[in-house]
Design an enzyme around this catalytic site. Structure first.
Site, PDB file in Angstrom:
ATOM      1  N   ASP A 421       0.847  -1.185   0.000  1.00 40.74           N
ATOM      2  CA  ASP A 421       0.000   0.000   0.000  1.00 40.74           C
ATOM      3  C   ASP A 421       0.886   1.240   0.000  1.00 40.74           C
ATOM      4  OD1 ASP A 421      -2.977   0.890   0.465  1.00 40.74           O
ATOM      5  OD2 ASP A 421      -1.740   2.164   1.753  1.00 40.74           O
ATOM      6  N   ASN A 429      -1.761  13.370  -5.797  1.00 41.31           N
ATOM      7  CA  ASN A 429      -2.874  13.824  -6.635  1.00 41.31           C
ATOM      8  C   ASN A 429      -3.275  15.256  -6.296  1.00 41.31           C
ATOM      9  OD1 ASN A 429      -3.135  11.417  -8.092  1.00 41.31           O
ATOM     10  ND2 ASN A 429      -4.460  10.502  -6.524  1.00 41.31           N
ATOM     11  N   HIS A 434      -4.076  14.134 -11.072  1.00 42.49           N
ATOM     12  CA  HIS A 434      -4.177  12.685 -11.232  1.00 42.49           C
ATOM     13  C   HIS A 434      -3.211  12.123 -12.269  1.00 42.49           C
ATOM     14  CE1 HIS A 434      -7.594  11.953  -8.574  1.00 42.49           C
ATOM     15  NE2 HIS A 434      -8.089  13.124  -8.999  1.00 42.49           N
ATOM     16  N   ASP A 438      -0.965   8.914 -11.709  1.00 41.76           N
ATOM     17  CA  ASP A 438      -0.901   7.738 -12.576  1.00 41.76           C
ATOM     18  C   ASP A 438       0.544   7.369 -12.888  1.00 41.76           C
ATOM     19  OD1 ASP A 438      -3.625   7.635 -12.580  1.00 41.76           O
ATOM     20  OD2 ASP A 438      -3.883   8.532 -14.573  1.00 41.76           O
ATOM     21  N   ASP A 464      -4.419   2.587  -4.715  1.00 38.14           N
ATOM     22  CA  ASP A 464      -2.963   2.506  -4.521  1.00 38.14           C
ATOM     23  C   ASP A 464      -2.571   1.232  -3.790  1.00 38.14           C
ATOM     24  OD1 ASP A 464      -4.112   3.113  -2.124  1.00 38.14           O
ATOM     25  OD2 ASP A 464      -2.719   4.718  -1.597  1.00 38.14           O
TER      26      ASP A 464
END
Length: 555
Positions: A421, A429, A434, A438, A464
């Site tokens: 994680d 973000n 975003h 990515d 994530d």
């Protein structure tokens, strides 16, 4: 009284016993007297029609013979309303200016002769039209007559005097006698004969024997019709029908398979059976023609390397050295997507034109099947992979994980599950948008893939969260992987949205010990619990879950 004592002059004074009119009337056939001017002086009733014709200028030959004072025979043709008549006239001079004409109506004879001639010609024409040649054999079994145009590429003279056996090709499975030596009438007999150029001709013969007064065989007559081209056409149609039947069998074998993954195996088996091959290989490309690899095989086949190399340069390949190989590329649209390769032993039949045509037709169908399989695989991949990273998605990961976990119980091996994680990912973000987030996720994918083996599983579970399955890894190996991942993950700091809260990775490790059996759900729960334990103790680290009989993760 002796005749030599009679005085001939004494008869001059006697009146004639029979007049000319009486003589003409007594003659049953047409008779008349004609002078040199063509006038009819006298005629009997039978000559009435002929007299009118001569008076009208018909029969100039008769008038000329009268003038010439010579005995001769000529013809007079009379036109008539119904049908013309013909008379054969004999001219006998009787006086200096006259001649007796005796006529005979030959209309019927001439008509009959003409009809017979026409009938003979008609029969001859029909024989010529209905057959390629007519023939007759004598009592010695040799040709005594052959149609003038000859036969089998020979002129008629070259066949006269020879026996049919010189040209007949006797078939081993034929028990029928030669129609040339027929003892009874024969119709529709099929025979093969050798032509002048050495080729074979298929003939349909009809014949009848010739017999003498005592019923003895004195030869035979008959006609033959060349049906070689018709037989070749029928054979070609039969072969085409057979190819269509075999192709239908192969296509049905492919379409009856529900699972696309088994289509090519079914196609290989059906194709091998259809063409009588020892084996069949179906290849698929890896994106280029020179990357052909076997995707399905049935029966015994040889090394496909040479075949693949040859098909990289050409659409077809055939070899007869040591083993018989026949191969053709498969395509869909304009792109090559595979190949079909058939194998036969040298003790089997060589490849025929029918085999080559069938192979091409099969290649077309398999090209379509490969495209369908590829489309299915693309759809399956889209349904099983994460759109951004291309890794397994959650559903696909756990389907594959369940399959492998069942195998672990059978093999008794170690394995490890790592839950991963990202720490502080939301700040990325928030700070950069975003698109930057990515990029960070793709970087995580690359880190996980570079630090695992192809046999391992890597998945993005969502957002994530990632997971890694280490196939066959014991605790020591799994710990080493966690340390390597954390080291590589330091590269993620450049995506951090806040330097005080860098982008890190927290890992939760659960090891499957075959000596401590547990359910897959329990293993997943241990890994998830260990990951949250790693986050609680400071992020950017890893925690090892307690063994299966204990539930306290160890950081």
């Amino acid at each position: 009284m002796p005749t030599d004592s009679v005085d001939p002059s004494s008869f001059a004074a006697l009146p004639p016993l029979v007049t000319v009119a009486d003589a003409l009337a007594a003659f049953a056939e047409p008779a008349l007297v004609v002078d040199t001017a063509g006038r009819v002086v006298a005629a009997n009733a039978a000559a009435a029609e002929l007299a009118v014709a001569i008076q009208s200028g018909f029969g100039p030959d008769v008038v000329r013979m009268v003038r010439d004072r010579r005995a001769a025979t000529g013809m007079v043709a009379l036109p008539a309303q119904a049908a013309p008549k013909q008379f054969e006239c004999t001219v006998l001079p009787v006086e200096s200016e006259r001649a007796l004409v005796l006529a005979k109506d030959v209309t019927f004879e001439r008509s009959l002769r003409t009809a017979l001639f026409e009938s003979r010609q008609r029969y001859k024409d029909l024989v010529e039209i209905s057959s390629d040649f007519a023939w007759e054999l004598g009592a010695n079994g040799r040709f005594v007559f052959v149609s003038p145009r000859g036969a089998l590429g020979y002129p008629a003279d070259a066949l006269i005097g020879r026996v049919p056996a010189d040209f007949l090709v006797v078939q081993a499975d034929s028990e029928l006698p030669s129609p040339f030596l027929a003892e009874h009438a024969v119709e529709g007999a099929e025979i093969w004969m050798r032509c002048a150029d050495g080729s074979l001709a298929c003939l349909i013969a009809a014949a009848a024997p010739l017999r003498g007064p005592a019923g003895e065989w004195r030869g035979a007559r008959g006609v033959c019709r060349d049906v070689t081209h018709a037989r070749a056409r029928d054979a070609a149609l039969a072969r085409a029908s057979n190819r269509e039947r075999l192709l239908t069998y192969i296509v049905r074998a492919i379409r009856d398979v529900v699972d696309p993954a088994d289509m090519l195996a079914a196609a290989a088996e059906a194709t091998a059976r259809a063409v009588g091959a020892r084996g069949c290989q179906i290849m698929r490309t890896g994106g280029a023609r020179d990357a052909l690899a076997v995707a399905a095989q049935h029966g015994g086949a040889g090394d496909p390397a040479n075949v693949a190399a040859a098909l990289a340069r050409d659409d077809h390949y055939e070899a007869h050295d040591g083993e018989r190989v026949l191969a053709a590329i498969t395509a869909h649209g304009r792109g090559v997507n595979g190949a079909v390769c058939l194998w036969r032993g040298m003790d089997q039949l060589a490849w025929s034109d029918d085999d080559r045509l069938l192979c091409d037709s099969v290649a077309t169908q398999i090209g379509i099947a490969i495209e369908q399989i590829a489309n299915h695989e693309r759809i399956l991949m889209l349904s099983r992979t994460d759109a951004l990273t291309g890794l397994f998605n959650r559903r696909a990961f756990f389907e594959e994980l369940e399959r492998r976990y069942q195998r672990l119980a059978h093999d008794g091996r170690f394995a490890a599950l790592i839950y991963c994680d990202l720490d502080n990912f939301k700040l990325v973000n928030d700070a950069y948008g975003h698109a930057k987030g990515d990029e960070a996720l793709i970087e995580v994918r690359d880190i996980l893939v570079r630090n695992t083996r192809p046999v391992d599983l890597v998945a993005r579970l969502g957002g994530d969260e990632f997971a890694v399955w280490l196939e066959g890894a014991d605790q020591g190996t799994a710990v080493d992987r966690c340390n390597a991942l954390l080291t590589a993950a330091k590269a993620l700091e450049r995506y951090s949205g806040d330097p005080s809260q860098p982008l890190h990775v927290s890992l939760g490790l659960a090891v499957h010990d075959p000596q401590r059996p547990e359910s897959l759900e329990a293993l997943v729960a241990r890994a998830d619990l260990a990951m949250y334990q790693a986050k609680r103790v400071g992020k950017g680290g890893w925690a090892l879950a307690a063994p299966a009989d204990r539930q306290e993760p160890r950081p």
